[in-house]
Scaffold this motif. Structure first.
Motif, PDB file in Angstrom:
ATOM      1  N   CYS A 365     -56.840 -32.895  -6.905  1.00 45.03           N
ATOM      2  CA  CYS A 365     -55.938 -32.019  -7.657  1.00 45.03           C
ATOM      3  C   CYS A 365     -56.696 -31.601  -8.915  1.00 45.03           C
ATOM      4  O   CYS A 365     -56.664 -32.316  -9.924  1.00 45.03           O
ATOM      5  CB  CYS A 365     -54.662 -32.759  -8.034  1.00 45.03           C
ATOM      6  N   TYR A 371     -56.529 -26.958  -5.450  1.00 43.54           N
ATOM      7  CA  TYR A 371     -56.560 -28.163  -4.625  1.00 43.54           C
ATOM      8  C   TYR A 371     -57.710 -28.054  -3.641  1.00 43.54           C
ATOM      9  O   TYR A 371     -57.939 -26.994  -3.060  1.00 43.54           O
ATOM     10  CB  TYR A 371     -55.227 -28.326  -3.881  1.00 43.54           C
ATOM     11  N   LYS A 385     -50.793 -28.979  -1.967  1.00 43.33           N
ATOM     12  CA  LYS A 385     -50.044 -29.146  -3.218  1.00 43.33           C
ATOM     13  C   LYS A 385     -48.732 -29.906  -2.946  1.00 43.33           C
ATOM     14  O   LYS A 385     -48.352 -30.797  -3.710  1.00 43.33           O
ATOM     15  CB  LYS A 385     -49.757 -27.778  -3.847  1.00 43.33           C
ATOM     16  N   ASP A 389     -47.835 -33.291  -4.676  1.00 43.38           N
ATOM     17  CA  ASP A 389     -46.627 -33.391  -5.502  1.00 43.38           C
ATOM     18  C   ASP A 389     -45.748 -34.554  -5.037  1.00 43.38           C
ATOM     19  O   ASP A 389     -45.249 -35.342  -5.838  1.00 43.38           O
ATOM     20  CB  ASP A 389     -45.814 -32.093  -5.449  1.00 43.38           C
TER      21      ASP A 389
END
Ligand code: ASP
Length: 608
Positions: A365, A371, A385, A389
């Motif tokens: 990240c 990414y 992502k 997350d």
């Protein structure tokens, strides 16, 4: 009187006093006509100064390292003070000394910085024990022992000894057995723990029992195990789980205060076994740091539910994830900048046989919000992502993902988490995080025997509302591959572990105290009635004479000391430990015995 003072107690205030010390010669330094000796005993080191007038005696009776001497002289202020020693402001001007005993040259220097390797120090453990570092460990052990005893005594617990020569009833670990000469062909076993005795003591009405006691388990010695180890073993009557948790939370807090001066004021955190497995992949999670597991896909269900995070990888054609039973991720803080070499090294790390994974997927990240992953071919940046997350990753973090069979993958991810925690310095020795893990499964499935085994031990009671499930269902497993679907797989035990910094330091349970339920339990473990009577008839019998509700816990005393002492090894906290092959290298035990001993026992050896 051999001595007026110890080698650790004289200070500048005693200047001018005539004193006599006795101890071991640690070092001898000769400067022209004067000689300095560091004299050591259990309490410390004091410098002796032998002047010219003793030269003759020194010539005739030369001193050597580890000689035991007695020396008399006057306490004097030192010109060259040593701020590292409590006695460093003074020295003793010696008027006379006597050699109490000589020593041959020791095989290693008996000092903190010793030149002796592990094996040598174990062979001469009595010399190793003279070293300050080892002594400090034993002092800490004694302090923990004292603190536990004080607390338990204050709370009405009674120390009652239980026998070491008992009946062999292996369940779990292997028993050490001892042949009985008076009963040829019959054997005692050394107790794996005083479990049944402490329960019998409850039946007898000794409602608060404890013992700091040796336990014996003939296990293959994985790293840092000992065939004989010590437990703080406790049992209480008329209690529920909550009572035990409170009482022993109190004990551990008392120990922390007494031994480390640490006041733990907050309540010890609690976590169910399911949560521990889900978030940490481990039933003894180290909660000093986060980096929790994200179950992207999992065969393990939490509260009977499968993870909803499966869609994170849905619609991609990355076979490794699609075919895997389980896909787990962790977000490692601040490691997005790992080089190729570093990620390759981590991949090798997870491929080691102890970890046993096929490979490692990573997502970087980046600080600029982009990414980058090792599976860019299969995943859009949006998907990457989304996974990052969900794993809780922030810009600058590195997400590591493992995929494979449930059990292995969960264990491996847990190991990887601990390894990364270690590498990032998140597992601080001086930080102590206690945790209760609750609601363990009652049973575990043994593939080897195709039967249920007790996860804790056969005396642990199921949660009261789940007793019915045990009574109503047969333990027989029709389809081994689907054992997780058997109702027994979901029965939770009234059992708890105390975890400290990722180590199980204590474990116990509320016990079964009714004969019929205990019989049912034995049957669930595949024991016939005859076998149950043969092994545990005494306990079943006792339960018929008014057994009170009871429960208890046992702490691994050696391990608790090691953690409090900031060490990885329990051996450092045991006066005379065994090595990794279970040998006492000092005694050279185990060893062969005489033919006469075999004859008396009427035993013939049949070594293959
Ligand atoms: N006897 C158990 C053990 O050694 C502890 C307990 O249930 O009290 O693990």
């Amino acid at each position: 009187m051999y001595r007026t003072h110890t080698c650790g107690e004289l200070r500048i205030a005693q200047t001018g006093q005539q004193v006599t010390l006795a101890g071991w010669v640690q070092t001898i330094r000769k400067f022209g006509s004067i000689t300095f000796i560091d004299l050591r005993d259990r309490y410390g080191i004091t410098q002796l100064l032998l002047g010219e007038e003793l030269n003759n005696q020194l010539d005739q009776q030369p001193l050597g390292r580890e000689f035991v001497i007695q020396a008399t002289g006057v306490v004097s202020e030192r010109s060259n003070k040593n701020p590292n020693l409590p006695t460093g402001d003074i020295e003793i001007k010696i008027a006379a000394f006597t050699i109490l005993n000589k020593s041959v040259t020791p095989p290693f220097t008996v000092q903190d910085d010793t030149d002796g390797g592990d094996d040598l120090r174990m062979k001469f453990r009595y010399l190793d024990l003279r070293r300050n570092l080892v002594k400090k460990n034993l002092e800490l052990r004694y302090a923990v022992n004292r603190a536990a005893r004080n607390y338990l005594h204050e709370n009405n617990f009674m120390d009652i000894e239980t026998p070491f020569l008992i009946k062999s009833t292996p369940e779990g670990a292997r028993d050490f057995v001892v042949p009985s000469r008076m009963n040829p062909g019959q054997f005692y076993a050394l107790p794996q723990s005083p479990q049944t005795f402490k329960q019998l003591l409850m039946v007898s009405g000794y409602d608060r029992y404890y013992q700091v006691v040796k336990c014996f388990r003939d296990e293959d010695l994985r790293a840092d195990r000992q065939p004989e180890f010590t437990q703080i073993d406790c049992e209480m009557s008329f209690v529920e789980q909550e009572d035990i948790l409170n009482m022993f939370e109190g004990m551990i807090k008392h120990i922390f205060k007494a031994v480390k001066g640490i006041e733990v004021t907050e309540k010890v955190q609690r976590m169910t076994w399911e949560d521990a497995m889900w978030h940490y992949g481990n039933d003894k999670p180290d909660i000093r740091f986060g980096m929790q597991l994200l179950s992207i896909k999992s065969a393990f269900t939490k509260g009977g539910k499968l993870p909803a995070t499966g869609e994170l990888i849905a619609g991609t054609d990355f076979k490794v994830f699609n075919d895997a039973e389980t896909v787990l991720a962790i977000a490692v803080p601040g490691c997005a900048e790992y080089t190729r070499k570093q990620t390759d090294e981590l991949t090798e790390w997870v491929k080691r046989p102890q970890i046993g994974m096929q490979g490692l997927v990573f997502i970087k990240c980046n600080a600029d919000g982009t990414y980058k992953s090792s599976v860019d071919k299969f995943f859009t940046e949006d998907k990457l992502k989304a996974i990052a997350d969900a794993a809780g990753a922030k810009a600058g973090d590195l997400v590591l993902i493992l995929a494979g069979a449930e059990e292995r993958t969960r264990k491996a991810t847990s190991e990887l988490r601990l390894e990364m925690g270690e590498r990032l310095g998140l597992r601080k020795k001086e930080e102590f995080k206690l945790l209760w893990v609750l609601d363990f499964p009652l049973f575990e499935y043994s593939e080897e025997d195709n039967r249920w085994v007790a996860r804790h031990h056969p005396f642990t009671s199921p949660k009261p509302d789940q007793i019915e499930i045990m009574i109503k269902n047969s333990p027989v497993i029709e389809n081994a591959a689907e054992y997780l679907k058997h109702p027994y797989a979901n029965i939770k035990a009234n059992a708890y572990d105390m975890v400290l910094n990722g180590n199980e330091i204590g474990g116990g349970s509320i016990r079964i105290f009714q004969r019929d339920l205990q019989e049912k339990m034995f049957a669930a473990l595949g024991m016939s009635q005859e076998e149950a009577m043969h092994k545990f008839g005494f306990l079943l019998g006792a339960f018929e004479y008014g057994a009170p509700p009871h429960g208890g816990i046992a702490y691994g005393f050696d391990r608790l000391c090691a953690i409090l002492g900031g060490s990885e090894s329990i051996r450092d906290f045991i006066a005379f430990p065994k090595n990794n092959s279970g040998r006492d290298v000092m005694l050279d035990a185990p060893s062969a015995i005489d033919q006469k001993q075999f004859d008396e026992l009427q035993i013939k050896l049949n070594l293959q």
